[in-house]
Design an enzyme around this catalytic site. Structure first.
Site, PDB file in Angstrom:
ATOM      1  N   GLU A  49      43.425  33.661   9.653  1.00 29.27           N
ATOM      2  CA  GLU A  49      42.955  34.679  10.603  1.00 29.27           C
ATOM      3  C   GLU A  49      44.167  35.395  11.161  1.00 29.27           C
ATOM      4  OE1 GLU A  49      40.537  33.326  13.909  1.00 29.27           O
ATOM      5  OE2 GLU A  49      40.064  35.415  14.408  1.00 29.27           O
ATOM      6  N   CYS A 246      37.031  34.558  14.795  1.00 29.85           N
ATOM      7  CA  CYS A 246      36.405  35.517  15.713  1.00 29.85           C
ATOM      8  C   CYS A 246      36.731  36.960  15.376  1.00 29.85           C
ATOM      9  CB  CYS A 246      36.843  35.235  17.141  1.00 29.85           C
ATOM     10  SG  CYS A 246      36.204  33.687  17.781  1.00 29.85           S
ATOM     11  N   ASN A 377      30.408  34.306  11.755  1.00 29.93           N
ATOM     12  CA  ASN A 377      31.408  33.263  12.011  1.00 29.93           C
ATOM     13  C   ASN A 377      30.842  32.195  12.949  1.00 29.93           C
ATOM     14  OD1 ASN A 377      33.998  31.947  12.201  1.00 29.93           O
ATOM     15  ND2 ASN A 377      34.285  32.945  14.166  1.00 29.93           N
ATOM     16  N   GLU A 378      31.057  32.364  14.252  1.00 31.17           N
ATOM     17  CA  GLU A 378      30.580  31.333  15.195  1.00 31.17           C
ATOM     18  C   GLU A 378      29.371  31.857  15.957  1.00 31.17           C
ATOM     19  OE1 GLU A 378      33.822  30.083  17.682  1.00 31.17           O
ATOM     20  OE2 GLU A 378      34.378  28.485  16.305  1.00 31.17           O
TER      21      GLU A 378
HETATM   22  O1  AHR Z   1      40.832  29.428  15.142  1.00 27.13           O
HETATM   23  C1  AHR Z   1      40.772  30.165  16.326  1.00 27.13           C
HETATM   24  C2  AHR Z   1      39.352  30.545  16.701  1.00 27.13           C
HETATM   25  O2  AHR Z   1      38.598  29.411  16.957  1.00 27.13           O
HETATM   26  C3  AHR Z   1      38.570  31.244  15.634  1.00 27.13           C
HETATM   27  O3  AHR Z   1      38.815  32.606  15.624  1.00 27.13           O
HETATM   28  C4  AHR Z   1      37.157  30.984  16.017  1.00 27.13           C
HETATM   29  O4  AHR Z   1      36.289  30.990  14.930  1.00 27.13           O
HETATM   30  C5  AHR Z   1      37.219  29.668  16.746  1.00 27.13           C
HETATM   31  O5  AHR Z   1      36.585  29.723  17.966  1.00 27.13           O
END
Ligand code: AHR
Length: 659
Positions: A49, A246, A377-378
């Site tokens: 990321e 994220c 993602n989340e």
């Molecule tokens: O790894 C950091 C963050 O942690 C990522 O962006 C997210 O998916 C998680 O909350």
């Protein structure tokens, strides 16, 4: 009185017996005659990321920050130390005739009022790493409308303003033109800057002022930082998940990651603010933007280079639920779904399709052979499940073989998790992404997490995890040895459950020493150096010894998941013809382990790779990057059972050659 004495004796006896139990040998049975399941080549991979300056300022080797003056403050990153003697303006692209792309409208207009002394200085990404004798490729666009500027002098300067490399450009075109030149570093400097001065008096326009080391990964022009890709390559990862995290979701839908804006001509990729710029009030990073120089084409290429399956995750029409939680209405999901379908065409399509043609034009006629795609993602709640269903239907209708990764939210437990898991199970989801940022103790206690997962249910992608020494995303978290060996203990559980867990990755992957937002991270770097944390070496040990076939390893018929602070897993590698046993001792004392191996004839020599450190707080650092490193040794294979002494706080990989 008599009774009292007896009681004391009993207590003492109990203490002795518990001491005796701790000190006694643990005998483990490995059955090499039966494969429980095949280990997926994707078992251990990487999560990438653009957080902590991982892309711009990190993997993407560009050294000039805000090269195209497109940051919110267009001169961020640029200093003009002597503005009294000259001035500089920013104009919009339409103010003068130019040939720049619609998404790169700003440029820098420099007015030189006298012909000496004016300087424009770029500070780099917290400095620029320059190495003595290394070559740096400069490129810029300039328009010299009145031919007033005779020469552009470009210098690298060290922290004391001393020139440590220099070149110049003659801007001989009144129209916008591209210029290139090379600078050779005369000194190694971690905090260099790029200084531009001019000869002549008048106006000149500049844009896309860029500097890359010539020595990039695979020598690609304007490519990736070699040392960082090497660290990724050395993990031998099974997959590369990108671009997050994220960052996929965006704080609002309009700043979600849109892959189509990250491909094609680099100059036309629209710069935008990185969401981690303002995410944490305790770690604001106002100069964090995404140039998308490292975009989806480059991610696919990187995956190919490091032998990893590409695994893109896309927005499902839900912005980050920790931020705005903005939703694309159900009847307006089409553009999001189309992005997913078009991405598959970009990666795999024939070169006569719209997106396959772009891949061809960018230099990769062969398909990237994409097999996975992630939806969201989340995300959590019914909003996610509703959207997931629509994506699944559309993707499977057109690309039935593509495996879809669904999400279970940000936590490995609780209401949202339970709801998502139940719903996704009903939908026969193929691969569910689980995330855990928990304490080292949690990792040790949860080594059996997957032991009771339904073997016939969805497969699991442990897509983001890392032990947090203080608490989730706490800025005081450390990549210490306790975290690393606790992850190793947990990973024996991932491996033992390879029937269910088919992919896993530590997160986040990388962090710049001077510009991080989130810790712990697997790899740390600054502008000159990089190193793998102890956690990195745990990942590497598991990945490079993942084997091909899962074997059973038991103590009295039971898996070893923390009894006497010991953890174990075993595999066979049919390619290297080895049986590989992983043992983790999380106790503060030595432990003796006896291994009885049945079902295979062993050769006479074995090898052992060990990661160990004395103290829970030990960690690798820039000053001591190899403090915790795997060490390899050989041992003689005994007849009958094999005996090993496991030092306190150690991770041991034993390799037995099979005859
Ligand atoms: O790894 C950091 C963050 O942690 C990522 O962006 C997210 O998916 C998680 O909350």
């Amino acid at each position: 009185m008599k009774n009292t004495i007896l009681t004391k004796f009993t207590i003492c006896g109990l203490m002795l017996s518990s001491f005796y139990i701790n000190a006694q040998k643990t005998t483990l049975e490995v059955d090499a005659s039966k494969t429980i399941t095949k280990i997926q080549p994707t078992m251990f991979g990487l999560f990438f990321e653009d957080i902590n300056f991982a892309a711009d300022g990190g993997l993407y080797a560009e050294m000039v920050k805000n090269r195209s003056f497109e940051f919110e403050k267009p001169l961020m990153g640029w200093e003009q130390p002597n503005t009294k003697r000259s001035s500089m303006n920013k104009e919009s692209g339409s103010a003068v005739p130019i040939n720049l792309a619609a998404d790169n409208t700003n440029f820098c207009r420099v007015e030189i009022n006298n012909d000496k002394g004016y300087a424009l200085i770029n500070e780099g990404f917290r400095g620029m790493g320059v190495k003595k004798d290394a070559k740096y490729n400069l490129s810029l666009k300039a328009a010299n409308p009145n031919a007033a500027i005779k020469k552009i002098i470009v210098q690298l300067i060290d922290k004391d303003q001393k020139v440590i490399g220099e070149t110049n450009i003659i801007p001989n075109s009144v129209q916008w033109a591209n210029y290139t030149a090379q600078i050779i570093g005369t000194q190694t400097e971690a905090k260099a800057k790029l200084k531009i001065t001019f000869e002549g008096t008048g106006t000149i326009d500049l844009d896309m002022i860029s500097l890359f080391p010539e020595d990039t990964w695979k020598g690609r022009k304007n490519g990736l930082r070699k040392d960082l890709v090497q660290l990724l390559y050395d993990v031998k990862p099974g997959f590369l998940r990108f671009p997050g995290g994220c960052i996929v979701e965006g704080r609002t839908l309009s700043d979600r990651y849109q892959w189509k804006k990250s491909v094609g001509n680099v100059e036309e990729r629209k710069t935008m603010m990185n969401r981690w710029n303002v995410e944490f009030s305790h770690k604001q990073t106002p100069d964090y933007f995404q140039s998308f120089g490292l975009g989806f084409y480059e991610y696919f290429q990187l995956s190919e280079d490091i032998g990893a399956e590409p695994l893109p995750i896309l927005s499902c029409g839900m912005a980050c639920q920790y931020n705005t939680g903005e939703l694309a209405p159900m009847d307006e999901l089409d553009p999001y779904i189309q992005d997913a379908l078009d991405l598959i065409e970009f990666a795999n399509g024939e070169v006569n399709t719209k997106w396959g043609k772009l891949r061809l034009d960018m230099g990769h006629p062969q398909p990237f052979n994409l097999k996975y795609i992630g939806v969201g993602n989340e995300q959590w709640g019914t909003d996610y499940i509703d959207r997931y269903k629509v994506f699944e239907k559309a993707i499977k209708a057109k690309y039935p073989k593509i495996i879809i990764v669904s999400g279970s939210g940000p936590s490995p437990k609780g209401e949202h998790f339970d709801y998502a898991m139940a719903e996704l199970k009903k939908l026969n989801a193929e691969l569910i992404d689980e995330h855990y940022y928990e304490s080292p103790k949690w990792f040790r206690k949860n080594a059996g997490r997957y032991d009771n997962y339904d073997r016939k249910g969805p497969k699991i992608f442990a897509g983001e995890y890392a032990a947090q020494s203080v608490s989730g995303a706490n800025p005081n978290n450390r990549n210490n040895w306790e975290c690393a060996f606790s992850e190793a203990a947990f990973m024996t559980g991932l491996e033992r459950n390879a029937e269910v867990v088919q992919l896993s990755s530590y997160a986040p992957l990388m962090a710049h020493e001077d510009a991080w937002q989130w810790t712990p991270d697997m790899i740390w770097f600054n502008n000159l150096q990089s190193y793998g944390s102890a956690n990195y070496y745990v990942q590497q040990l598991f990945s490079t010894n993942k084997g091909t076939d899962l074997l059973s390893i038991t103590q009295d018929g039971k898996a070893l998941i923390g009894q006497h602070d010991l953890y174990a897993s075993a595999v066979k590698d049919t390619n290297s013809k080895e049986i590989i046993v992983k043992l983790v001792n999380t106790a503060a004392s030595n432990q003796d382990v006896n291994i009885n191996l049945k079902g295979a004839k062993l050769g006479s020599k074995g090898s052992m790779i060990r990661l160990v450190s004395e103290n829970l707080q030990d960690e690798n650092t820039f000053a001591d990057p190899k403090k915790i490193m795997p060490k390899q040794s050989e041992y003689k294979i005994a007849k009958g059972s094999q005996q090993f002494d496991l030092p306190p706080y150690s991770v041991t990989v034993l390799k037995f050659k099979i005859k």
